[in-house]
Design a protein around this motif. Structure first.
Motif, PDB file in Angstrom:
ATOM      1  N   SER A  66       0.824  -1.202   0.000  1.00 30.50           N
ATOM      2  CA  SER A  66       0.000   0.000   0.000  1.00 30.50           C
ATOM      3  C   SER A  66       0.865   1.262   0.000  1.00 30.50           C
ATOM      4  CB  SER A  66      -0.926  -0.008   1.218  1.00 30.50           C
ATOM      5  OG  SER A  66      -1.616   1.211   1.330  1.00 30.50           O
ATOM      6  N   LEU A  67       1.875   1.292   0.868  1.00 33.23           N
ATOM      7  CA  LEU A  67       2.759   2.460   0.912  1.00 33.23           C
ATOM      8  C   LEU A  67       3.523   2.608  -0.393  1.00 33.23           C
ATOM      9  CD1 LEU A  67       4.064   4.872   2.263  1.00 33.23           C
ATOM     10  CD2 LEU A  67       5.646   3.291   3.421  1.00 33.23           C
ATOM     11  N   TYR A  68       4.017   1.516  -0.927  1.00 32.28           N
ATOM     12  CA  TYR A  68       4.751   1.549  -2.196  1.00 32.28           C
ATOM     13  C   TYR A  68       3.871   2.117  -3.312  1.00 32.28           C
ATOM     14  CZ  TYR A  68       7.461  -0.180  -6.193  1.00 32.28           C
ATOM     15  OH  TYR A  68       8.158  -0.282  -7.366  1.00 32.28           O
ATOM     16  N   ALA A  69       2.640   1.633  -3.396  1.00 32.23           N
ATOM     17  CA  ALA A  69       1.705   2.128  -4.421  1.00 32.23           C
ATOM     18  C   ALA A  69       1.404   3.611  -4.201  1.00 32.23           C
ATOM     19  CB  ALA A  69       0.416   1.312  -4.394  1.00 32.23           C
ATOM     20  N   TRP A  70       1.219   4.007  -2.950  1.00 34.95           N
ATOM     21  CA  TRP A  70       0.951   5.407  -2.606  1.00 34.95           C
ATOM     22  C   TRP A  70       2.096   6.305  -3.101  1.00 34.95           C
ATOM     23  CZ3 TRP A  70      -2.943   8.224  -0.338  1.00 34.95           C
ATOM     24  CH2 TRP A  70      -2.607   9.472   0.201  1.00 34.95           C
ATOM     25  N   ILE A 124       6.988  13.702   3.777  1.00 35.61           N
ATOM     26  CA  ILE A 124       5.612  14.219   3.807  1.00 35.61           C
ATOM     27  C   ILE A 124       4.648  13.221   3.161  1.00 35.61           C
ATOM     28  CG2 ILE A 124       4.095  16.003   2.851  1.00 35.61           C
ATOM     29  CD1 ILE A 124       6.420  17.988   3.362  1.00 35.61           C
ATOM     30  N   ALA A 125       5.047  12.597   2.056  1.00 33.59           N
ATOM     31  CA  ALA A 125       4.196  11.612   1.394  1.00 33.59           C
ATOM     32  C   ALA A 125       3.952  10.404   2.300  1.00 33.59           C
ATOM     33  CB  ALA A 125       4.811  11.178   0.063  1.00 33.59           C
ATOM     34  N   VAL A 126       4.990   9.943   2.983  1.00 32.54           N
ATOM     35  CA  VAL A 126       4.838   8.817   3.904  1.00 32.54           C
ATOM     36  C   VAL A 126       3.928   9.222   5.065  1.00 32.54           C
ATOM     37  CG1 VAL A 126       6.047   7.361   5.582  1.00 32.54           C
ATOM     38  CG2 VAL A 126       6.981   7.649   3.280  1.00 32.54           C
ATOM     39  N   ALA A 127       4.100  10.423   5.586  1.00 31.50           N
ATOM     40  CA  ALA A 127       3.257  10.903   6.688  1.00 31.50           C
ATOM     41  C   ALA A 127       1.790  10.963   6.268  1.00 31.50           C
ATOM     42  CB  ALA A 127       3.739  12.265   7.163  1.00 31.50           C
ATOM     43  N   THR A 161       2.827  14.276  13.202  1.00 34.39           N
ATOM     44  CA  THR A 161       2.421  15.665  13.383  1.00 34.39           C
ATOM     45  C   THR A 161       3.424  16.518  12.617  1.00 34.39           C
ATOM     46  OG1 THR A 161       3.813  15.931  15.344  1.00 34.39           O
ATOM     47  CG2 THR A 161       1.535  15.178  15.708  1.00 34.39           C
ATOM     48  N   GLU A 162       3.124  17.787  12.465  1.00 37.40           N
ATOM     49  CA  GLU A 162       4.054  18.664  11.760  1.00 37.40           C
ATOM     50  C   GLU A 162       5.418  18.684  12.451  1.00 37.40           C
ATOM     51  OE1 GLU A 162       4.407  23.315  10.326  1.00 37.40           O
ATOM     52  OE2 GLU A 162       2.442  22.513  10.871  1.00 37.40           O
ATOM     53  N   GLU A 163       5.415  18.687  13.777  1.00 39.38           N
ATOM     54  CA  GLU A 163       6.679  18.709  14.523  1.00 39.38           C
ATOM     55  C   GLU A 163       7.481  17.434  14.295  1.00 39.38           C
ATOM     56  OE1 GLU A 163       3.616  19.277  16.165  1.00 39.38           O
ATOM     57  OE2 GLU A 163       3.861  21.429  15.830  1.00 39.38           O
ATOM     58  N   LYS A 164       6.786  16.281  14.285  1.00 38.30           N
ATOM     59  CA  LYS A 164       7.485  15.013  14.068  1.00 38.30           C
ATOM     60  C   LYS A 164       8.034  14.917  12.652  1.00 38.30           C
ATOM     61  CE  LYS A 164       5.188  12.191  17.536  1.00 38.30           C
ATOM     62  NZ  LYS A 164       4.391  10.987  17.782  1.00 38.30           N
ATOM     63  N   ILE A 165       7.285  15.417  11.684  1.00 38.06           N
ATOM     64  CA  ILE A 165       7.760  15.399  10.297  1.00 38.06           C
ATOM     65  C   ILE A 165       9.030  16.243  10.181  1.00 38.06           C
ATOM     66  CG2 ILE A 165       7.228  16.135   7.932  1.00 38.06           C
ATOM     67  CD1 ILE A 165       4.263  15.433   8.619  1.00 38.06           C
TER      68      ILE A 165
END
Length: 115
Positions: A17-21, A67-70, A97-101
């Motif tokens: 799913s992540l790979y396709a995303w 960002i894409a993974v998040a 969250t934005e801070e974690k990213i």
């Protein structure tokens, strides 16, 4: 810049799913070469499935992939996390969250600067 991305507590479907995303993101496709690699024995024993390899053409693409993974991770279970490994050093994100990213991007960029 080569980055390994793995879904922790992975089911085979989560990796796919992540790979396709990631492959659906046209900007990311232009900035990174993505492949899905089978897990090695140590990874399988730790509960990690396939590894997504991302070869980034520019270090600036790092933020885009995080960002894409998040974005993929947000609607998932709170027990799902993703680990980025660069230069042998893992950096994990969960409940993005934005801070974690920003923290993940900064940690990976420090790894790049240390090379």
């Amino acid at each position: 810049m080569k980055l390994a991305i793995s879904v922790d507590g992975d089911s085979h479907q989560d990796s796919l799913s992540l790979y396709a995303w990631l492959r659906e993101d046209s900007d990311l496709r232009a900035a990174a070469e993505l492949s899905l690699d089978p897990p090695d024995r140590a990874s399988e024993d730790m509960g990690t499935g396939e590894v997504i390899s991302a070869v980034l053409q520019h270090a600036e693409s790092l933020t885009s992939i995080v960002i894409a993974v998040a974005a993929w991770l947000r609607p998932r279970s709170t027990s799902t996390s993703v680990t980025f490994t660069y230069n042998g050093i893992p950096v994990t994100i969960d409940n993005p969250t934005e801070e974690k990213i920003k923290a993940v991007c900064a940690a990976l960029e420090r790894r790049d600067d240390a090379r």
